[in-house]
Design a protein around this motif. Structure first.
Motif, PDB file in Angstrom:
ATOM      1  N   ASP A   1     -30.710  32.857  18.858  1.00  9.47           N
ATOM      2  CA  ASP A   1     -29.536  32.022  19.069  1.00  9.47           C
ATOM      3  C   ASP A   1     -29.871  31.153  20.276  1.00  9.47           C
ATOM      4  O   ASP A   1     -30.066  31.661  21.377  1.00  9.47           O
ATOM      5  CB  ASP A   1     -28.324  32.924  19.362  1.00  9.47           C
TER       6      ASP A   1
ATOM      7  N   ARG B   1     -28.068  28.919  21.799  1.00  7.41           N
ATOM      8  CA  ARG B   1     -26.906  28.446  22.564  1.00  7.41           C
ATOM      9  C   ARG B   1     -26.945  29.004  23.991  1.00  7.41           C
ATOM     10  O   ARG B   1     -27.781  29.830  24.336  1.00  7.41           O
ATOM     11  CB  ARG B   1     -25.603  28.896  21.877  1.00  7.41           C
TER      12      ARG B   1
ATOM     13  N   PHE C   1     -22.947  32.493  23.490  1.00  7.21           N
ATOM     14  CA  PHE C   1     -23.453  33.720  22.869  1.00  7.21           C
ATOM     15  C   PHE C   1     -22.461  34.862  23.073  1.00  7.21           C
ATOM     16  O   PHE C   1     -22.201  35.643  22.160  1.00  7.21           O
ATOM     17  CB  PHE C   1     -24.818  34.070  23.462  1.00  7.21           C
TER      18      PHE C   1
ATOM     19  N   HIS D   1     -21.866  36.191  18.141  1.00  5.56           N
ATOM     20  CA  HIS D   1     -23.207  35.876  17.653  1.00  5.56           C
ATOM     21  C   HIS D   1     -23.539  36.777  16.473  1.00  5.56           C
ATOM     22  O   HIS D   1     -22.822  37.742  16.192  1.00  5.56           O
ATOM     23  CB  HIS D   1     -24.247  36.057  18.769  1.00  5.56           C
TER      24      HIS D   1
ATOM     25  N   ALA E   1     -29.396  39.141  16.978  1.00  6.14           N
ATOM     26  CA  ALA E   1     -29.877  37.869  17.541  1.00  6.14           C
ATOM     27  C   ALA E   1     -30.183  38.031  19.022  1.00  6.14           C
ATOM     28  O   ALA E   1     -29.498  38.746  19.744  1.00  6.14           O
ATOM     29  CB  ALA E   1     -28.837  36.776  17.345  1.00  6.14           C
TER      30      ALA E   1
ATOM     31  N   ASN F   1     -30.544  35.911  22.583  1.00  4.64           N
ATOM     32  CA  ASN F   1     -30.074  34.658  23.159  1.00  4.64           C
ATOM     33  C   ASN F   1     -31.180  34.060  24.017  1.00  4.64           C
ATOM     34  O   ASN F   1     -31.564  34.613  25.035  1.00  4.64           O
ATOM     35  CB  ASN F   1     -28.815  34.899  24.000  1.00  4.64           C
TER      36      ASN F   1
ATOM     37  N   CYS G   1     -27.733  27.642  16.239  1.00  4.38           N
ATOM     38  CA  CYS G   1     -26.989  27.251  17.439  1.00  4.38           C
ATOM     39  C   CYS G   1     -25.516  27.160  17.049  1.00  4.38           C
ATOM     40  O   CYS G   1     -25.080  27.849  16.139  1.00  4.38           O
ATOM     41  CB  CYS G   1     -27.520  25.939  18.011  1.00  4.38           C
ATOM     42  N   LYS G   2     -24.770  26.306  17.702  1.00  2.00           N
ATOM     43  CA  LYS G   2     -23.339  26.188  17.409  1.00  2.00           C
ATOM     44  C   LYS G   2     -23.085  25.401  16.125  1.00  2.00           C
ATOM     45  O   LYS G   2     -22.348  25.834  15.257  1.00  2.00           O
ATOM     46  CB  LYS G   2     -22.604  25.538  18.580  1.00  2.00           C
TER      47      LYS G   2
ATOM     48  N   TYR H   1     -23.610  28.385  13.932  1.00  2.77           N
ATOM     49  CA  TYR H   1     -22.682  29.508  13.981  1.00  2.77           C
ATOM     50  C   TYR H   1     -21.292  29.108  13.480  1.00  2.77           C
ATOM     51  O   TYR H   1     -20.601  29.913  12.858  1.00  2.77           O
ATOM     52  CB  TYR H   1     -22.613  30.071  15.401  1.00  2.77           C
TER      53      TYR H   1
END
Length: 164
Positions: free
Chosen positions: A81, A83, A88, A92, A96, A98, A123-124, A151
Motif C-alpha cells: 500500500d 499511501r 493506511f 487497508h 498489506a 505500508n 493506493c487511494k 482502495y
C-alpha cells in the motif's frame, strides 16, 4: 479490468553480411470490459549490444479489486500500500505493507526486494500506484500487479457486493 502483458523474445538478424544481435520486445495489452476483449500489440527492435542486458519477460497486470484479491490469495509476493501512514491507518487490505511512495519508504524498499517475486501495489485511487508500477518496471521487476482505482474502488466493490 485491463491486463497488460509485456513479453521479450530474442532473435538474430544478419545485416550487411555481419551478424548483429537484436532483441524484439513484444508488448501486448489485453483489455476486457463487459465481456468485450480488445488486444493491441506493439513490437520494437532493440540493439542488445547497446543495452548490455538480455530482455526479460515482464508480466504487468492492471486488475480490478476482485482479481487483485484472487492474485493475492494465489501468488506469494509482496502486497504494498503506497499511501501515507495516516491513510493506511484508516483502513487497508489484509497482509498489506505500508511503504509510502511520497516519503521515500517505497523507493528504499524496492532496493531490497526480489525482482522475480510478484509485487502487488495499490493506493487511494490509482495515481500513486501507477507511479509505483512504472518505477518497479523501470527497476527490472518481472511480475507486477496494480489494483485499478485503488482502495476507494476496492471499498466500492465491497459495498456493492454486500448490498446484493
Amino acid at each position: 479490468m485491463k491486463k497488460i502483458i509485456v513479453l521479450g523474445a530474442l532473435f538474430s538478424l544478419v545485416a550487411c553480411g555481419e551478424a548483429s544481435k537484436k532483441e524484439v520486445v513484444v508488448k501486448e495489452e489485453v483489455k476486457i470490459v463487459n465481456g468485450d476483449t480488445t488486444i493491441t500489440r506493439k513490437t520494437e527492435a532493440v540493439d542488445a549490444e547497446k543495452t548490455g542486458e538480455a530482455q526479460k519477460e515482464v508480466n504487468i497486470r492492471i486488475v480490478g479489486p476482485k482479481e487483485f484479491e484472487h492474485i493475492a490469495a494465489d501468488e506469494n509476493g509482496n502486497m504494498i500500500d503506497v499511501r501515507t501512514a495516516g491513510e493506511f491507518a484508516e483502513g487497508h487490505l489484509e497482509n498489506a505493507k505500508n511503504l509510502d511512495i511520497t516519503n521515500g519508504d517505497f523507493q528504499a524498499a524496492m532496493e531490497t526486494m526480489d525482482k522475480s517475486e510478484t509485487v502487488m501495489v495499490y493506493c487511494k485511487s490509482g495515481g500513486r500506484s501507477a507511479r509505483a508500477r512504472q518505477m518497479l518496471e523501470a527497476a527490472g521487476f518481472e511480475n507486477i500487479v496494480e489494483m485499478e482505482g485503488g482502495y476507494m474502488n476496492y471499498l466500492r466493490v465491497q459495498e456493492a457486493n454486500s448490498n446484493q
